[in-house]
Design an enzyme around this catalytic site. Structure first.
Site, PDB file in Angstrom:
ATOM      1  N   GLY A   1       0.839  -1.204   0.000  1.00  0.00           N
ATOM      2  CA  GLY A   1       0.000   0.000   0.000  1.00  0.00           C
ATOM      3  C   GLY A   1       0.867   1.243   0.000  1.00  0.00           C
TER       4      GLY A   1
ATOM      5  CB  SER B   1       7.172  -4.982   0.757  1.00  0.00           C
ATOM      6  OG  SER B   1       5.868  -4.666   0.350  1.00  0.00           O
TER       7      SER B   1
ATOM      8  CB  SER C   1       2.770   0.805   6.793  1.00  0.00           C
ATOM      9  OG  SER C   1       1.608   0.534   7.523  1.00  0.00           O
TER      10      SER C   1
ATOM     11  CG  ASP D   1      -2.593   0.381   8.610  1.00  0.00           C
ATOM     12  OD1 ASP D   1      -3.272   1.395   8.387  1.00  0.00           O
ATOM     13  OD2 ASP D   1      -2.755  -0.699   8.025  1.00  0.00           O
TER      14      ASP D   1
ATOM     15  NE  ARG E   1     -27.306  11.956  11.287  1.00  0.00           N
ATOM     16  CZ  ARG E   1     -27.888  12.957  10.643  1.00  0.00           C
ATOM     17  NH1 ARG E   1     -27.374  13.425   9.552  1.00  0.00           N
ATOM     18  NH2 ARG E   1     -29.021  13.461  11.109  1.00  0.00           N
TER      19      ARG E   1
ATOM     20  CG  HIS F   1      -8.386   4.497  -0.229  1.00  0.00           C
ATOM     21  ND1 HIS F   1      -9.326   3.538   0.046  1.00  0.00           N
ATOM     22  CD2 HIS F   1      -7.255   3.845  -0.577  1.00  0.00           C
ATOM     23  CE1 HIS F   1      -8.791   2.342  -0.162  1.00  0.00           C
ATOM     24  NE2 HIS F   1      -7.532   2.502  -0.535  1.00  0.00           N
TER      25      HIS F   1
ATOM     26  CG  ASN G   1      12.436  21.762  19.844  1.00  0.00           C
ATOM     27  OD1 ASN G   1      12.311  21.480  21.032  1.00  0.00           O
ATOM     28  ND2 ASN G   1      12.781  20.880  18.936  1.00  0.00           N
TER      29      ASN G   1
ATOM     30  NE  ARG H   1       9.631  35.568  -8.657  1.00  0.00           N
ATOM     31  CZ  ARG H   1       8.490  36.124  -9.038  1.00  0.00           C
ATOM     32  NH1 ARG H   1       7.357  35.709  -8.523  1.00  0.00           N
ATOM     33  NH2 ARG H   1       8.459  37.076  -9.936  1.00  0.00           N
TER      34      ARG H   1
ATOM     35  N   GLY I   1      12.144  31.432  16.036  1.00  0.00           N
ATOM     36  CA  GLY I   1      13.036  30.497  16.722  1.00  0.00           C
ATOM     37  C   GLY I   1      14.061  31.181  17.606  1.00  0.00           C
TER      38      GLY I   1
HETATM   39  P1  ATP Z   1       0.778  -3.216   3.357  1.00  0.00           P
HETATM   40  O1  ATP Z   1       1.169  -3.053   4.792  1.00  0.00           O
HETATM   41  O2  ATP Z   1       0.389  -1.964   2.712  1.00  0.00           O
HETATM   42  O3  ATP Z   1      -0.173  -4.335   3.093  1.00  0.00           O
HETATM   43  P2  ATP Z   1       2.831  -5.016   2.497  1.00  0.00           P
HETATM   44  O4  ATP Z   1       4.234  -4.819   2.050  1.00  0.00           O
HETATM   45  O5  ATP Z   1       2.646  -5.819   3.738  1.00  0.00           O
HETATM   46  O6  ATP Z   1       2.159  -3.604   2.596  1.00  0.00           O
HETATM   47  P3  ATP Z   1       1.858  -7.151   0.818  1.00  0.00           P
HETATM   48  O7  ATP Z   1       0.731  -7.171  -0.135  1.00  0.00           O
HETATM   49  O8  ATP Z   1       1.850  -8.095   1.936  1.00  0.00           O
HETATM   50  O9  ATP Z   1       1.981  -5.645   1.299  1.00  0.00           O
HETATM   51  O10 ATP Z   1       3.223  -7.368   0.000  1.00  0.00           O
HETATM   52  C1  ATP Z   1       3.530  -6.596  -1.141  1.00  0.00           C
HETATM   53  C2  ATP Z   1       4.246  -7.436  -2.146  1.00  0.00           C
HETATM   54  O11 ATP Z   1       5.429  -7.973  -1.561  1.00  0.00           O
HETATM   55  C3  ATP Z   1       3.469  -8.680  -2.603  1.00  0.00           C
HETATM   56  O12 ATP Z   1       2.553  -8.390  -3.612  1.00  0.00           O
HETATM   57  C4  ATP Z   1       4.587  -9.554  -3.092  1.00  0.00           C
HETATM   58  O13 ATP Z   1       5.013  -9.166  -4.371  1.00  0.00           O
HETATM   59  C5  ATP Z   1       5.706  -9.266  -2.099  1.00  0.00           C
HETATM   60  N1  ATP Z   1       5.655 -10.283  -1.030  1.00  0.00           N
HETATM   61  C6  ATP Z   1       4.939 -10.265   0.091  1.00  0.00           C
HETATM   62  N2  ATP Z   1       5.150 -11.366   0.826  1.00  0.00           N
HETATM   63  C7  ATP Z   1       6.014 -12.120   0.126  1.00  0.00           C
HETATM   64  C8  ATP Z   1       6.631 -13.396   0.314  1.00  0.00           C
HETATM   65  N3  ATP Z   1       6.377 -14.114   1.404  1.00  0.00           N
HETATM   66  N4  ATP Z   1       7.481 -13.832  -0.632  1.00  0.00           N
HETATM   67  C9  ATP Z   1       7.757 -13.124  -1.713  1.00  0.00           C
HETATM   68  N5  ATP Z   1       7.200 -11.919  -1.953  1.00  0.00           N
HETATM   69  C10 ATP Z   1       6.344 -11.423  -1.062  1.00  0.00           C
END
Ligand code: ATP
Length: 736
Positions: free
Chosen positions: A34, A130, A173, A175, A301, A307, A541, A576, A584
Site C-alpha cells: 500500500g 514487502s 505504512s 497503519d 452518524r 482512502h 524548541n 526565482r 526560533g
Molecule cells: P501493506 O502493509 O500496505 O499491506 P505489504 O508490504 O505488507 O504492505 P503485501 O501485499 O503483503 O503488502 O506485499 C507486497 C508485495 O510484496 C506482494 O505483492 C509480493 O510481491 C511481495 N511479497 C509479500 N510477501 C512475500 C513473500 N512471502 N514472498 C515473496 N514476496 C512477497
C-alpha cells in the site's frame, strides 16, 4: 555550541562520508504494497544520498512487478528526477502487489534483471509483506545466480562479481503496524487527515448535539484509532489489540449519557476498521450506531474515512522521517558485508537505528498471532511501549473515576502557562488537570502567567472545565513572558494563601528561567520549597534537555505548508529565489527542519556561523541551478541567525548578484507560526508529557508527606527523555 564544535562536527561528518564511497556500486529502490505519504521523500533521499556518495541509483517502477518485468521498469535516476516530489503524496515510482514475486520463477527473472544492470543493493520501502519478500530474495540470491548461469543467462564472472545482495528496508505504512519502529512512514500524515476531519465534524456535531462514529483504517492495528482518540479526547475507542470488556454495550451507553448530562453537546466514538470483541467477532461502525440509537435515542452518524487517510500531502514529520531514513538506508547498504543480515531502518525515540529485518517481521506477525489466540494483553505489549503508554493515558483521561474511588491526597497543585503561546499547551493543561484529579489532588489554574499569579489570578479547575481543550490552539489560561523574579514576594504569598503544594509550569525558555528563579528564591521563601516541574512548550524548541517541545511540530507544519505554497507560486514564473524568515530566536530548529521538510537550498541558523563566502557560494549554487530544469530556489533564514546578515541584507545581496539570472522575493512568516490548531503530534505529546509531569509531582508529594519542606532536587524539566533540569551553568551555554 561554539565555532570549534561546529567545524569539528562538520569535519567529522565529511570524514565519515569520505570512508563511505559508493563508487562502482548500484542501488535499486522500489516502493511496494500500500502507498503512504512520505514514500517520495524516502525515494528522494535514497537517490540523492546514493549519488552524493558516488553510487548509481536505479528506480524500480511498480514494486516487485517492475523488478520481475525489467525493461523500462528499471531506470537510472539522476539528481533532478527526484526534484519537487517531497510534497507529493503517494509514490512517483508506483507501487503494486505482485503475485509473480511470490514464486521462485518470478524471483529468478527479477535477479536476472538486477544482475544485468549490476544492482546488488536493494532498498525496499513497504510493509511487512514487502520486507519479507525482500529477505527471501536475499537468501535465495546465490542459488538464483547459479541457476541463471546454468541456464546460460549470465556468465561465471557475473556470478562472482554479483555474489551478494544487500537488502535494507524502510517501513512505509499509514497503519504504524510494524514492530521495531516507533513510527512508520505515512502514519503522521494519516493522523493529520483524521484530525482535520474530526475537527470539522466537531463543529457541526456541536450545533446539533450529535453522536459521531468515526471509522479509521487499521485492519490489524489500532494505532491510528488510539492516537486519534487521544488527540481529540474521544468518548470511546475500539481497537483490535484491546477489545472492550464483556458488557461494553451498557458501559459505553452509560458513559455517553453521563457526558451528555455534563452538558457535553457531542460524542465522538472512534473505531478501527479491524475492531473486534473479546471473542474475536468484528465490531462494526453500523453496529455501534444501532446500539446508540436504540439504547439512547441519540442522533447518530457514521463517517468512514477510507482512502482519504492515505491521501494528501505528507506532514513535515513524515518528510523528515523519510529523508533521515533514506540517508541511513544508503549508509547501511554501503557498510553491509556478506555477513550482515538484511536490516530495517527504524525510529527509536528520535534516532534512526538499524534492526534485523527478520526479527522485526517475526515480532509483527507475533502480534497478530496473539490477537488470533485472544492473548490481548500480549498483543498490546508486543506493539511496544509507546502503544501501551498511549492506551493507558487514553483510559486515564477519558473516564473519570467515581469520586468515592479516588484516594484523597489533600494536596493542591497549580498549573501555569508561561512565555509565548504554543499549540498543544491546552492539551497539556487538560491532561495535567485530569491526571491530577485522578491522583486525588485539588487542581488550580493560574491565569496570565507569573504576572497573573502575583495578582492572585488563580482558581480551582475541575474535570469538565477542560473538556474539548485538546484541539484548541493558543493558551486558554493566558500566558505572559514576564519572569517571576520581581514578584517573588507576591507569588510566595499566593502560594501560601491557596496552600499550593506543587507547581507545574508549561512554557518555553521563560518558563525554564522562571523555574530557576523560583528555585533560587527557595532559601528566602519557604512556600517555594515544593515540587516544581516544567514541561517544554514553545515553537522555538529551544528548551535545554529535550529533543522536542510542545508547539514546535505545529509551527514546522505551518512553515512547510507555506514553503510549498510559495514554491508553487513560482511554477509559472521561472528563475526565482525565495528568502523566508522563520521564528526560533537563537535556535535554528525551525529553519533547519523546515528547510529539510520543504527541500530548501540553504538554511541559515545561529548555531552554524556563516560569512559572506557562504552567501556567495550559495549565489553561485543558485546561478548554476537556474541552468537546470529546476529554476527555483528556497532559502530559509532563522530570525536571529546573524546580527548583520539580516533577511533584508540577504534579499538585497541575492537580488544584486542574481541580476539577469534570477530574481528574489522575501517573506517573513511571523506569528502565523504560533497560531493554528495543534498538530496530532503536539496534542499527544502535550497530553503524554504533562501526564508524566503530574505523575512525578505525585511521587514527590508522597515522598514529602510528613516532611516540612521538599529538597531542592524536587525540581525537574520533563522532557521527551525525562532529562533532569540543567543547572544554571548549562543555561549560559544556551541562548534564548
Ligand atoms: P501493506 O502493509 O500496505 O499491506 P505489504 O508490504 O505488507 O504492505 P503485501 O501485499 O503483503 O503488502 O506485499 C507486497 C508485495 O510484496 C506482494 O505483492 C509480493 O510481491 C511481495 N511479497 C509479500 N510477501 C512475500 C513473500 N512471502 N514472498 C515473496 N514476496 C512477497
Amino acid at each position: 555550541m561554539d565555532d570549534d564544535d561546529v567545524s569539528a562536527r562538520k569535519g567529522s561528518f565529511r570524514k565519515f562520508l569520505e570512508h563511505l564511497s559508493g563508487a562502482g556500486k548500484a542501488i535499486g529502490v522500489l516502493t511496494s504494497g500500500g502507498d503512504a505519504q512520505g514514500m517520495n521523500a524516502a525515494v528522494r533521499a535514497v537517490v540523492r544520498m546514493g549519488i552524493y556518495v558516488g553510487a548509481k541509483v536505479y528506480f524500480i517502477y511498480e514494486g516487485y512487478q517492475g523488478m520481475v518485468d525489467g525493461g523500462s521498469n528499471i531506470v537510472e535516476a539522476n539528481w533532478e528526477s527526484v526534484s519537487s516530489i517531497l510534497q507529493v503524496g503517494g509514490t512517483i515510482i508506483g507501487s503494486a502487489r505482485c503475485k509473480a514475486f511470490r514464486t521462485r520463477e518470478g524471483r529468478l527473472k527479477a535477479a536476472g534483471n538486477l544482475v544485468q544492470r549490476g544492482i546488488t543493493n536493494l532498498c525496499v520501502i513497504g510493509g511487512d509483506g514487502s520486507l519479507t519478500g525482500a529477505n527471501i530474495f536475499r537468501k535465495e540470491w546465490s542459488g538464483l545466480l547459479k541457476e541463471l548461469a546454468e541456464n546460460g543467462d549470465i556468465d561465471r564472472e557475473e556470478v562472482q562479481k554479483h555474489a551478494y545482495l544487500n537488502v535494507v528496508g524502510m517501513v512505509g505504512s499509514i497503519d504504524n503496524d510494524f514492530c521495531g519502529t516507533d513510527m512508520t512512514i505515512g502514519t503522521d500524515s494519516a493522523l493529520h487527515r483524521i484530525i482535520e476531519v474530526v475537527d470539522a465534524i466537531m463543529t457541526t456535531a456541536q450545533s446539533h448535539q450529535r453522536t459521531f462514529v468515526l471509522e479509521v483504517m487499521g485492519r490489524h492495528c489500532g494505532y491510528l484509532a488510539l492516537v486519534s482518540a487521544l488527540a481529540c479526547g474521544a468518548d470511546w475507542v475500539f481497537l483490535p489489540e484491546s477489545p472492550p470488556e464483556e458488557g461494553w454495550q451498557e458501559n459505553m451507553c452509560v458513559k455517553l449519557s453521563e457526558n451528555r448530562a455534563r452538558k457535553k453537546r457531542l460524542n465522538i466514538i472512534i473505531v478501527a476498521e479491524g475492531a473486534i470483541d473479546t471473542q474475536n467477532k468484528p465490531i462494526t461502525s453500523e453496529q455501534i450506531k444501532e446500539l446508540v440509537v436504540t439504547q439512547l435515542g441519540y442522533d447518530t452518524r457514521v463517517t468512514i474515512l477510507g482512502h482519504v487517510q492515505r491521501g494528501g500531502t505528507p506532514s513535515a514529520f513524515d518528510r523528515i522521517l523519510a529523508s533521515r531514513m533514506g540517508v541511513e538506508a544508503v549508509v547501511a547498504l554501503l557498510q553491509a558485508t556478506p555477513e550482515t543480515p538484511a536490516c530495517v531502518v527504524s525510529l527509536s525515540g528520535n534516532q534512526a537505528v538499524r534492526l534485523p529485518l527478520v526479527e522485526c517481521v517475526q515480532m509483527t506477525q507475533d502480534v497478530q498471532k496473539a490477537m488470533d489466540e485472544r492473548r490481548f494483553k500480549d498483543a498490546v505489549r508486543l506493539r511496544g511501549r509507546s502503544f501501551e503508554s498511549n492506551l493507558n493515558t487514553y483510559k486515564r483521561l477519558a473516564i473519570k473515576m467515581p469520586d468515592d474511588q479516588i484516594p484523597k491526597s489533600n494536596c493542591n497543585v497549580a498549573v501555569i502557562n508561561v512565555g509565548a503561546p504554543a499549540a498543544g499547551m491546552n492539551a497539556a493543561v487538560r491532561s495535567a488537570v485530569r491526571v491530577g484529579i485522578s491522583e486525588g489532588h485539588k487542581m488550580f489554574a493560574i491565569y496570565d502567567g507569573f504576572e497573573g499569579f502575583a495578582k492572585g489570578q488563580i482558581k480551582e479547575i475541575g474535570w469538565a472545565d477542560v473538556g474539548g481543550w485538546t484541539g484548541q490552539g493558543g493558551s486558554i489560561l493566558g500566558t505572559k513572558r514576564t519572569l517571576p523574579g520581581k514578584s517573588l514576594e507576591a507569588i510566595a504569598e499566593q502560594m501560601r494563601t491557596h496552600s499550593i503544594n506543587a507547581l507545574l509550569i508549561i512554557g518555553g525558555f521563560e518558563a525554564y528561567l522562571g523555574l530557576l528563579e523560583l528555585s533560587a528564591a527557595r532559601e528566602k521563601h519557604e512556600e517555594l520549597c515544593v515540587p516544581m516541574v516544567m514541561v517544554p512548550a514553545t515553537v522555538s524548541n529551544n528548551v535545554p534537555g529535550s529533543d522536542f517541545s510542545i508547539g514546535a511540530d505545529t509551527a514546522l507544519n505551518t512553515i512547510t505548508d507555506t514553503c510549498d505554497r510559495i514554491k508553487q507560486s513560482a511554477s509559472g514564473t521561472k528563475r526565482r529565489v525565495f528568502i523566508i524568515e522563520t521564528m526560533g530566536g537563537y535556535c535554528g530548529y525551525l529553519a533547519n527542519m523546515g528547510g529539510l521538510a520543504a527541500g530548501a537550498d540553504a538554511a541559515y541558523i545561529f548555531e552554524e556561523p556563516f560569512d559572506i563566502r557562504d552567501l556567495q557560494a550559495n549565489v553561485e549554487h543558485l546561478t548554476e541551478k537556474m541552468k537546470t530544469t529546476i529554476q527555483r530556489g528556497l532559502v530559509l533564514r532563522n530570525e536571529s541567525c546573524s546580527e548583520h546578515y539580516t533577511t533584508d541584507f540577504i534579499y538585497h545581496l541575492y537580488s544584486e548578484e542574481g541580476k539577469g539570472v534570477f530574481d528574489c522575493r522575501k517573506n517573513v512568516l511571523g506569528h502565523m507560526q504560533q497560531g493554528g490548531a495543534p498538530s496530532p503530534f503536539d496534542r499527544n505529546f502535550g497530553t503524554k508529557i504533562s501526564a508524566r509531569a503530574m505523575q512525578w509531582i505525585s511521587t514527590k508529594l508522597k515522598e514529602a508527606q510528613g516532611k516540612a519542606r521538599v529538597g531542592l532536587t524536587a525540581l525537574r524539566s520533563v522532557s521527551d527523555r525525562g532529562t533532569p533540569l540543567l543547572g544554571s551553568r548549562a543555561v549560559t551555554r544556551y541562548r534564548k
